[in-house]
Design an enzyme around this catalytic site. Structure first.
Site, mmCIF file in Angstrom:
data_model
loop_
_atom_site.group_PDB
_atom_site.id
_atom_site.type_symbol
_atom_site.label_atom_id
_atom_site.label_comp_id
_atom_site.label_asym_id
_atom_site.label_seq_id
_atom_site.Cartn_x
_atom_site.Cartn_y
_atom_site.Cartn_z
ATOM 1 N N ASN A 1 39.596 42.060 46.773
ATOM 2 C CA ASN A 1 40.930 42.564 46.453
ATOM 3 C C ASN A 1 40.851 44.090 46.404
ATOM 4 O O ASN A 1 40.325 44.651 45.441
ATOM 5 C CB ASN A 1 41.363 41.973 45.098
ATOM 6 C CG ASN A 1 42.712 42.492 44.659
ATOM 7 O OD1 ASN A 1 43.384 43.224 45.396
ATOM 8 N ND2 ASN A 1 43.122 42.123 43.455
ATOM 9 N N TRP A 2 41.383 44.722 47.441
ATOM 10 C CA TRP A 2 41.258 46.188 47.523
ATOM 11 C C TRP A 2 42.270 46.887 46.616
ATOM 12 O O TRP A 2 42.248 48.090 46.477
ATOM 13 C CB TRP A 2 41.424 46.649 48.986
ATOM 14 C CG TRP A 2 40.342 46.143 49.901
ATOM 15 C CD1 TRP A 2 39.248 45.387 49.564
ATOM 16 C CD2 TRP A 2 40.231 46.367 51.326
ATOM 17 N NE1 TRP A 2 38.478 45.121 50.679
ATOM 18 C CE2 TRP A 2 39.053 45.709 51.767
ATOM 19 C CE3 TRP A 2 41.006 47.047 52.264
ATOM 20 C CZ2 TRP A 2 38.641 45.719 53.108
ATOM 21 C CZ3 TRP A 2 40.602 47.060 53.603
ATOM 22 C CH2 TRP A 2 39.432 46.409 54.012
ATOM 23 N N LYS A 3 43.185 46.120 46.035
ATOM 24 C CA LYS A 3 44.203 46.675 45.131
ATOM 25 C C LYS A 3 44.880 47.883 45.788
ATOM 26 O O LYS A 3 45.011 47.907 47.010
ATOM 27 C CB LYS A 3 43.566 47.016 43.774
ATOM 28 C CG LYS A 3 42.807 45.816 43.179
ATOM 29 C CD LYS A 3 42.398 45.994 41.746
ATOM 30 C CE LYS A 3 41.649 44.746 41.271
ATOM 31 N NZ LYS A 3 41.277 44.782 39.864
ATOM 32 N N HIS B 1 47.975 37.723 39.852
ATOM 33 C CA HIS B 1 46.870 38.598 39.438
ATOM 34 C C HIS B 1 47.216 39.233 38.095
ATOM 35 O O HIS B 1 48.370 39.538 37.823
ATOM 36 C CB HIS B 1 46.626 39.677 40.499
ATOM 37 C CG HIS B 1 45.357 40.430 40.225
ATOM 38 N ND1 HIS B 1 45.295 41.470 39.324
ATOM 39 C CD2 HIS B 1 44.099 40.259 40.702
ATOM 40 C CE1 HIS B 1 44.039 41.898 39.262
ATOM 41 N NE2 HIS B 1 43.297 41.185 40.091
ATOM 42 N N GLU C 1 46.998 42.094 36.956
ATOM 43 C CA GLU C 1 47.726 43.369 36.995
ATOM 44 C C GLU C 1 49.203 43.131 37.286
ATOM 45 O O GLU C 1 50.064 43.864 36.808
ATOM 46 C CB GLU C 1 47.070 44.301 38.024
ATOM 47 C CG GLU C 1 45.735 44.820 37.498
ATOM 48 C CD GLU C 1 44.633 44.921 38.522
ATOM 49 O OE1 GLU C 1 44.924 45.015 39.718
ATOM 50 O OE2 GLU C 1 43.453 44.901 38.108
ATOM 51 N N GLU D 1 39.959 35.096 36.051
ATOM 52 C CA GLU D 1 39.651 36.512 35.853
ATOM 53 C C GLU D 1 40.010 36.903 34.426
ATOM 54 O O GLU D 1 41.163 37.251 34.144
ATOM 55 C CB GLU D 1 40.461 37.369 36.830
ATOM 56 C CG GLU D 1 40.215 37.045 38.285
ATOM 57 C CD GLU D 1 40.629 38.211 39.190
ATOM 58 O OE1 GLU D 1 39.729 38.877 39.714
ATOM 59 O OE2 GLU D 1 41.827 38.463 39.334
ATOM 60 N N GLY E 1 37.627 45.451 35.953
ATOM 61 C CA GLY E 1 37.520 46.899 36.095
ATOM 62 C C GLY E 1 36.879 47.591 34.904
ATOM 63 O O GLY E 1 36.929 48.811 34.778
ATOM 64 N N SER F 1 34.456 42.398 37.213
ATOM 65 C CA SER F 1 33.214 43.172 37.270
ATOM 66 C C SER F 1 32.049 42.389 37.882
ATOM 67 O O SER F 1 30.903 42.530 37.459
ATOM 68 C CB SER F 1 32.835 43.717 35.884
ATOM 69 O OG SER F 1 33.876 44.540 35.387
ATOM 70 N N GLY G 1 36.952 43.185 42.836
ATOM 71 C CA GLY G 1 37.752 44.398 42.912
ATOM 72 C C GLY G 1 36.887 45.583 43.313
ATOM 73 O O GLY G 1 36.625 45.810 44.492
ATOM 74 N N GLY G 2 36.381 46.308 42.314
ATOM 75 C CA GLY G 2 35.621 47.543 42.576
ATOM 76 C C GLY G 2 34.515 47.375 43.611
ATOM 77 O O GLY G 2 34.397 48.195 44.545
#
Ligand code: 13P
Length: 255
Positions: A11-13, A97, A99, A169, A175, A215, A236-237
């Site tokens: 997920n490149w957000k 998600h 977010e 998640e 993150g 993470s 993510g990251g």
């Protein structure tokens, strides 16, 4: 050991502009393992779906979208429909998600409408669920996950569950560099699978993939995906760096 094929999503957000997104996609095409043992998808920002999709076209990596609107077309300024996403090669979408739930205010009912619309459009859906820190500390992890699944999956048939992946998640792990221990994550995943058994029966529940997200990185991926009920990850990251994302996909291959 299970016979569920692991599934890893990147997920490149709201990260990576045009050149960076294209470069990462090219690197991934060259470095990712084949799709025999792992399913892989990446979720770029809307603006780069077409360009990244063109790079991934002949690869085994699926193109995914981070969000969409449930109506086919019309006066919905700013929104993007599922058929528009299909036009550019999207075959899998994220729903719920954390977010979108907690920063952008999406309700369980919106998540449910999106899930049903995406299934109707023939898309694969990754339904994201997970508790906040205060809910975890209050012992409500399973309660929150069950609620998000019961409401998010309302009206989804047993047959349609073959198109659903659940991403667990925990919000406090996203993150933050904090990861659930493999044992804690496995406990939550096993409870999620129990819910699916209750809702859809053993046979269906045993085929649904449950990803862990929060993470996940090369250093902890093997221990996490090594757990019985952890069938891959939503990253993510670490999905923004080809060597890290590739290492996580390799860890899933050797599950
Ligand atoms: P991080 O891997 O950066 O914690 O993000 C997880 C996530 O939200 C994937 O959807």
């Amino acid at each position: 050991m299970t016979n569920r094929k692991p599934f890893v999503g990147g997920n490149w957000k709201m990260n990576l502009h045009g050149d960076e997104a294209a470069l990462l996609a090219k690197q991934l095409v060259d470095s990712l393992p084949s799709n025999e043992k792992v399913d892989i998808a990446v979720f770029p920002a809307f603006t780069y779906l077409a360009s990244v999709g063109a790079i991934l076209k002949d690869s085994a990596v699926k193109l995914g979208a981070q969000d969409f609107y449930t109506t086919e077309n019309g006066a919905y300024t700013g929104e993007v429909s599922l058929s528009m996403l299909k036009d550019v090669g999207v075959s899998v979408v994220l729903v719920g998600h954390s977010e979108r739930r907690h920063v952008l205010g999406e309700s369980n009912s919106t998540c449910n409408q999106k899930t049903l619309a995406a299934l109707d459009a023939g898309m694969e859906v990754i339904l994201c669920i997970g508790e906040k820190l205060e809910q975890r500390e209050a012992g409500q992890t399973n309660f929150v996950n069950y609620g998000q699944m019961a409401l998010g999956l309302a009206g989804v048939t047993a047959e349609q569950m073959s198109k659903i992946t659940i991403a667990y998640e925990p919000v406090w792990a996203i993150g933050t560099g904090k990861t659930a221990t493999p044992q804690d994550a496995q406990k939550a995943h096993a409870a999620i699978r129990n819910f699916l058994i209750f809702a859809y029966g053993q046979e269906v529940a045993s085929t649904v993939r449950i990803q862990y997200g929060g993470s996940m990185k090369p250093g902890n991926a093997s221990d996490l995906v090594g757990q019985d009920d952890i069938d891959g990850g939503l990253i993510g990251g670490a999905a923004l760096k080809s060597s890290d994302f590739t290492a996580i996909c390799e860890a899933a291959v050797s599950k």
